[in-house]
Design a protein around this motif. Structure first.
Motif, PDB file in Angstrom:
ATOM      1  N   UNK A  59       0.516  32.232  -9.386  1.00 16.42           N
ATOM      2  CA  UNK A  59       1.277  31.051  -9.812  1.00 16.42           C
ATOM      3  C   UNK A  59       0.310  29.946 -10.269  1.00 16.42           C
ATOM      4  N   UNK A  60      -0.804  29.827  -9.570  1.00 15.74           N
ATOM      5  CA  UNK A  60      -1.808  28.829  -9.989  1.00 15.74           C
ATOM      6  C   UNK A  60      -2.402  29.207 -11.348  1.00 15.74           C
ATOM      7  N   UNK A  61      -2.557  30.514 -11.558  1.00 10.33           N
ATOM      8  CA  UNK A  61      -3.070  30.979 -12.855  1.00 10.33           C
ATOM      9  C   UNK A  61      -2.130  30.520 -13.973  1.00 10.33           C
ATOM     10  N   UNK A  62      -0.837  30.644 -13.737  1.00 10.35           N
ATOM     11  CA  UNK A  62       0.143  30.199 -14.747  1.00 10.35           C
ATOM     12  C   UNK A  62      -0.030  28.724 -15.075  1.00 10.35           C
ATOM     13  N   UNK A  63      -0.261  27.946 -14.012  1.00 15.37           N
ATOM     14  CA  UNK A  63      -0.417  26.505 -14.216  1.00 15.37           C
ATOM     15  C   UNK A  63      -1.666  26.175 -15.028  1.00 15.37           C
ATOM     16  N   UNK A  64      -2.705  26.995 -14.837  1.00 17.86           N
ATOM     17  CA  UNK A  64      -4.014  26.610 -15.361  1.00 17.86           C
ATOM     18  C   UNK A  64      -4.477  27.402 -16.579  1.00 17.86           C
ATOM     19  N   UNK A  65      -3.795  28.505 -16.881  1.00 12.20           N
ATOM     20  CA  UNK A  65      -4.367  29.412 -17.887  1.00 12.20           C
ATOM     21  C   UNK A  65      -4.462  28.772 -19.274  1.00 12.20           C
ATOM     22  N   UNK A  66      -3.575  27.826 -19.560  1.00 14.29           N
ATOM     23  CA  UNK A  66      -3.666  27.167 -20.868  1.00 14.29           C
ATOM     24  C   UNK A  66      -4.959  26.371 -21.003  1.00 14.29           C
ATOM     25  N   UNK A  67      -5.460  25.919 -19.850  1.00 16.05           N
ATOM     26  CA  UNK A  67      -6.698  25.116 -19.888  1.00 16.05           C
ATOM     27  C   UNK A  67      -7.945  25.992 -19.820  1.00 16.05           C
ATOM     28  N   UNK A  68      -7.748  27.283 -19.535  1.00 17.74           N
ATOM     29  CA  UNK A  68      -8.913  28.175 -19.449  1.00 17.74           C
ATOM     30  C   UNK A  68      -9.577  28.285 -20.816  1.00 17.74           C
ATOM     31  N   UNK A  69     -10.898  28.173 -20.808  1.00 10.22           N
ATOM     32  CA  UNK A  69     -11.642  28.286 -22.060  1.00 10.22           C
ATOM     33  C   UNK A  69     -12.716  29.340 -21.909  1.00 10.22           C
ATOM     34  N   UNK A  70     -12.915  30.104 -22.972  1.00 11.24           N
ATOM     35  CA  UNK A  70     -13.961  31.128 -22.932  1.00 11.24           C
ATOM     36  C   UNK A  70     -15.313  30.436 -23.018  1.00 11.24           C
ATOM     37  N   UNK A  71     -16.007  30.509 -21.960  1.00 13.03           N
ATOM     38  CA  UNK A  71     -17.381  29.989 -21.967  1.00 13.03           C
ATOM     39  C   UNK A  71     -18.253  31.197 -21.648  1.00 13.03           C
ATOM     40  N   UNK A  72     -19.342  30.984 -20.957  1.00 12.89           N
ATOM     41  CA  UNK A  72     -20.194  32.118 -20.595  1.00 12.89           C
ATOM     42  C   UNK A  72     -19.569  32.949 -19.485  1.00 12.89           C
ATOM     43  N   UNK A  73     -18.796  32.305 -18.648  1.00 10.28           N
ATOM     44  CA  UNK A  73     -18.227  33.019 -17.516  1.00 10.28           C
ATOM     45  C   UNK A  73     -17.018  33.840 -17.945  1.00 10.28           C
TER      46      UNK A  73
END
Lengths: 193, 303
Positions: A59-73
């Motif tokens: 559920x937290x992933x749903x909240x945050x996935x839009x803010x996830x950005x592809x960086x090195x990690x």
């Protein structure tokens, strides 16, 4: 499919999930839910907590996935940091309520042969000791490496540490677990003696 | 220096063990000088990881959580859809005021929806979906269409997932799919919304293929629901002027039972003795943004 073995496919899937694609979200769930569950199980030693917390993580992933950005990690590092935060948060709540974590009460123990039972108890003992006795960093390495199945490189990313550091922690954790198990023989062996 | 080297070797052996590339004995043979040190550590690793990897939540629990996860995702998509048009209003104070106005309307619609759910719950009446749709009926047709489309997508996804996993598909699943599709017939048409048509086309196509496929596998007695679902799908396509392609001869999945001739949308589906659908492939994610070629070296914040 191991996420580390198919980085490109994973990237497409994560990007589609970020855009709200239900199929991609479902695939992410299929791929990661069992690993998140095992990670939390290794951290808490309790299968019921592991189910509840794994759901909370998604559920937290749903909240945050839009803010996830592809960086090195990689995505896995981000995901297991969420899982780590959920475990810590739960531990704080349990501490405030004075609740102690029972020893893997939900794990199946029926229908095991003598050898399997010994091995299971060994695993349970290790799981409990990992949850209760090991330093935090060692617990995380054990849970990420053996529960979530992350590589040393992925574990290092998830923990914001160097790979060499993770290897050192891993060595110490395994050695300490071995020492704990050696000093505390399982009940079945004691009965045989 | 020696200690450092041992940790590297230990990690190499642990990885080889975990990935099944080498057995414990093969690891020890590879490093005979370190065998005495490695053996107890690798045995501990083997026991711990072996047991942990065997652990998994019950399949039913995992499936329930999946449905809640996807339902939550769908709700979020609805909320996003409600606020999306306001981004085009422009910035500045005027834009903010209009945003506030629309957000207030959305909030009011949500409150009405919740009140509707409570009211229906007390009377044992309609479903949440129906009450939600009713609640937004006072809003624009376009918003209602977006909500209904999300609901239909979710319902289709639920049935697709069940089919893909070989789980039993209940007649209630098909009924829910039909109802979700029916709601779409009440909101908008192609003459007023070309974007809606573009969004609807793949949904209807996937739904049609799925229903055709299920017609070979569903148990006797499910014909009625299936026929109704196919009819609703076809009539919605007609309403929007969408041409639905018949499934091609290439098999959707490796089904153990031979396919019977494809029925027309209006014809009843041919019954089969099993109620469990054979797996259906997931549609590949569409509209995926291309991976960014540039990568920056930090992790994003975690909630």
């Amino acid at each position: 499919m191991s996420p580390s073995n198919n980085a490109h496919g994973e990237r497409l899937m994560v990007d589609a999930a970020r855009a709200g694609d239900q199929g991609a979200l479902s695939e992410l769930y299929t791929l990661y839910f069992p690993r998140v569950y095992r990670y939390i199980l290794a951290r808490t030693g309790n299968s019921y907590d592991a189910e509840d917390l794994a759901e909370e993580v998604f559920m937290r992933v749903l909240e945050a996935i839009e803010r996830f950005q592809w960086r090195e990690a990689p995505f896995s590092a981000w995901l297991f940091r969420i899982a780590h935060n959920a475990v810590i948060s739960q531990r704080r709540k349990d501490g405030a309520r004075g609740r102690s974590s029972p020893l893997s009460e939900g794990l199946p123990l029926d229908g095991q042969g003598p050898e399997e039972l010994v091995e299971m108890r060994l695993a349970l003992l290790q799981g409990r000791e990992a949850a209760e006795k090991l330093p935090e960093a060692q617990r995380r390495v054990i849970a990420l490496r053996f529960g979530a199945g992350l590589s040393v490189a992925e574990t290092a990313r998830a923990m914001n540490k160097g790979e060499g550091n993770v290897k050192v922690i891993q060595h110490k954790a395994i050695a300490k677990l071995r020492e704990i198990v050696r000093q505390r023989p399982v009940a079945h062996e004691e009965e045989k003696v | 220096m020696r200690k450092r080297k041992f940790e590297d070797i230990l990690e190499e052996c642990v990885s080889a063990l975990l990935e099944g590339r080498r057995t414990l004995e093969e690891n020890l043979e590879l490093y005979p000088a370190l065998a005495a040190q490695l053996e107890p550590l690798l045995r501990t690793t083997e026991a711990l990881s072996g047991r942990l990897q065997e652990q998994a939540p019950a399949a039913t629990v995992q499936e329930q959580i999946r449905l809640r996860f996807l339902a939550s995702a769908s709700e979020r998509a609805r909320a996003r859809a409600l606020t999306r048009p306001i981004r085009g209003f422009g910035g500045g104070a005027a834009g903010f005021k209009r945003w506030t106005l629309v957000a207030s309307c959305a909030a009011a619609a949500s409150v009405a929806a919740i009140a509707g759910v409570l009211a229906f719950g007390n009377s044992g009446g309609e479903t949440q979906h129906e009450s939600t749709t009713s609640a937004i009926a006072s809003g624009s047709q376009k918003e209602a269409f977006v909500l209904n489309l999300a609901q239909a997508r979710l319902q289709l996804h639920v049935v697709q997932e069940k089919a893909r996993r070989g789980l039993e598909i209940q007649s209630s699943d098909i009924t829910a799919l039909t109802e979700a599709t029916s709601k779409l017939t009440q909101t908008g048409d192609a003459s007023t919304d070309s974007i809606g048509k573009k969004q609807l086309q793949p949904l209807l196509q996937q739904q049609y293929i799925l229903l055709q496929h299920l017609s070979n596998d569903l148990s006797e007695g499910a014909d009625e629901q299936l026929s109704a679902a196919l009819g609703t799908t076809q009539s919605l396509a007609d309403q929007w002027g969408i041409a639905i392609a018949e499934p091609t001869a290439s098999p959707l999945v490796a089904s153990p039972t031979p396919r019977s001739p494809t029925p027309s949308p209006s014809a009843p589906a041919s019954p089969h003795p099993t109620a469990t659908a054979s797996p259906v492939p997931q549609p590949t994610p569409s509209g995926s943004p291309a991976p960014s070629p540039t990568a920056e070296p930090t992790l994003p914040p975690v909630p």
